[in-house]
Enzyme design. Structure first.
Site, mmCIF file in Angstrom:
data_model
loop_
_atom_site.group_PDB
_atom_site.id
_atom_site.type_symbol
_atom_site.label_atom_id
_atom_site.label_comp_id
_atom_site.label_asym_id
_atom_site.label_seq_id
_atom_site.Cartn_x
_atom_site.Cartn_y
_atom_site.Cartn_z
ATOM 1 N N LYS A 34 0.818 -1.217 0.000
ATOM 2 C CA LYS A 34 0.000 0.000 0.000
ATOM 3 C C LYS A 34 0.851 1.266 0.000
ATOM 4 O O LYS A 34 0.366 2.356 0.310
ATOM 5 C CB LYS A 34 -0.951 -0.010 1.208
ATOM 6 C CG LYS A 34 -1.960 -1.129 1.094
ATOM 7 C CD LYS A 34 -3.109 -0.981 2.065
ATOM 8 C CE LYS A 34 -4.101 -2.109 1.846
ATOM 9 N NZ LYS A 34 -5.300 -1.998 2.689
ATOM 10 N N ASN A 35 2.110 1.106 -0.350
ATOM 11 C CA ASN A 35 2.993 2.268 -0.431
ATOM 12 C C ASN A 35 2.839 2.930 -1.801
ATOM 13 O O ASN A 35 2.987 2.278 -2.828
ATOM 14 C CB ASN A 35 4.438 1.807 -0.218
ATOM 15 C CG ASN A 35 5.447 2.901 -0.476
ATOM 16 O OD1 ASN A 35 5.813 3.163 -1.628
ATOM 17 N ND2 ASN A 35 5.895 3.557 0.570
#
Lengths: 158, 306
Positions: free
Chosen positions: B112-113
């Site tokens: 989720k970066n």
């Protein structure tokens, strides 16, 4: 395209930064950094078949980006002009469907306190705040509050 | 050797002979007396004091590349470091194959970066090689089938490089695993919109597709949004697609508890200017969908007044 990145050297671009740019411009009362017409068209293209708004054209409608889009349109002053009754009804009813007790950010996803803000605020902007079940939302938020004092022990190397 | 070897103790840049020529710029960089002082670890301060010095110096070397590995590990969200890393790759004219592997490993660890997904997109734009992306995103989605970043990346690849042909099949697979996967439904709309388009045959086919899933789980919001969305987004008329009304009516008459049956029927009645029938449904929804009682009351009043 009308969208915004968050740094001049090149980053991802999406509705979050259109919102940021709108907030900054609104606070400064200086819109020279934003092509409001182009940004408005970009945001409209983010309204998906569901009625909510995704982060980019074609992307899944999401509570966070729906807030960013509606709020940015309001700040830019183009909301009334471009959000015809039909568009407004579609986003309003999509937002209302996010509520179970608290709110989720997408259909069939679990509720999360942050969406009480993203979707709740969006509903206020849309004039739909009275359609929210306030008791259900409050009850959910209260289940997430930590009410006891947590004791922490820190072990230091001797 | 592109990647740092981890020793038992971490090498401090300040103690490394290979870096003795560099004068580190200590953290914090901008403020002598910050209002809120972040408690950086010694490792973090060491890495970033050298990172700042290297960026100031505009050194685009192999050792600088390895330094960005550490800086990224310390703060994967530092988009300045990621950008600088791309500049190094550009200056060194590096083969991007290993970099693609590196980005895939960071994606695996931190799916989720934002910065790593953007980095991968940049690599693909640099090399033109998008051949691994459908598999990469499928792998990511097998671990979290609604990861917004993974879907965003897949949609970008598919649209940018015109690789639509496997996508409907992929959606079929995902919906077979979970018919409530709203991201998969969205992807389906996206694919059809941008490839075959919404001809009347396609609309009829897709409405039936949605209907088949509605029958399996009538209270699943996703296929209802899909079906109603096709009609509304393409400014079509429910009256041109009577099977949808038949489905709603049959589910309604079988007393299947679904607010989507009710609201869709109401919209169908409104289009047909059958005010009385729509008002009856809104009345029913005030009880059946009681969370939204105020909204159904409003819809009812709207019709009463019109």
């Amino acid at each position: 395209s009308g969208s915004f990145q968050c740094a001049s050297f090149g980053t991802e671009s999406d509705a979050r930064f259109v919102y940021c740019a709108s907030c900054i411009s609104y606070m400064l009362q200086d819109w020279r950094g934003v092509d409001r017409s182009l940004a408005t068209q970009f945001l409209l293209s983010c309204q998906s078949y569901e009625g909510g708004f995704g982060q980019n054209t074609g992307r899944e409608a999401h509570g966070g980006s729906t807030f960013c889009s509606v709020a940015a349109l309001k700040l830019m002053g183009t909301f009334d002009e471009v959000m015809c009754e039909e568009r407004r009804q579609r986003v309003l009813s999509w937002c209302l469907r996010r509520q179970e007790t608290g709110f989720n950010g997408r259909p069939n996803k679990p509720k999360d306190t942050c969406y009480s803000f993203w979707v709740g605020s969006c509903l206020k902007l849309l004039g739909g705040q009275d359609f929210i079940n306030k008791e259900g939302n409050f009850a959910f938020l209260m289940t997430t509050q930590v009410r006891h004092v947590v004791q922490v022990m820190i072990l230091l190397p001797s | 050797l592109l990647y740092t070897i981890k020793f038992e103790g971490i090498m401090m840049y300040a103690e490394s002979p290979e870096w003795s020529d560099i004068v580190p710029i200590p953290l914090p960089h901008n403020d002598k007396d910050p209002v809120v002082q972040i408690m950086y670890s010694d490792r973090f301060k060491d890495v970033y004091s050298y990172m700042a010095a290297i960026m100031e110096k505009k050194e685009y070397s192999h050792r600088a590349l390895l330094l960005t590995n550490d800086a990224i590990e310390c703060n994967t969200a530092n988009y300045t470091v990621w950008h600088y890393r791309r500049e190094i790759l550009r200056h060194l004219k590096m083969d991007l194959k290993e970099e693609m592997e590196f980005s895939a490993s960071v994606i695996e660890e931190q799916p989720k970066n934002y910065q790593v997904w953007h980095h991968r997109r940049c690599l693909i734009e640099m090399s033109g090689d998008h051949s691994l992306e459908l598999e990469l995103t499928a792998e990511s989605l097998s671990q979290d089938n609604k990861n917004y970043h993974a879907w965003d990346h897949r949609q970008w690849v598919v649209q940018q490089y015109n690789v639509w042909d496997k996508e409907l099949e992929y959606v079929d697979e995902l919906l077979a695993l979970d018919l409530r996967n709203n991201s998969a439904w969205n992807h389906r709309y996206f694919v059809i919109e941008n490839s075959e388009g919404w001809s009347s045959e396609t609309v009829a086919r897709e409405l039936e597709y949605a209907a088949s899933f509605i029958r399996k789980a009538p209270n699943n919001e996703s296929p209802w949004n899909y079906a109603n969305g096709i009609i509304k987004k393409n400014k079509l008329r429910y009256s041109d697609f009577p099977k949808l009304k038949e489905l709603c009516t049959s589910l309604y008459e079988s007393h299947v508890p679904s607010n989507f049956v009710l609201s869709t029927l109401a919209d169908i009645h409104i289009e047909a200017e059958n005010k009385e029938a729509a008002m009856e449904i809104f009345e029913e929804m005030k009880e059946k969908d009681s969370i939204r009682v105020n909204y159904w009351t409003f819809r009812l009043q709207q019709l009463q007044g019109s």
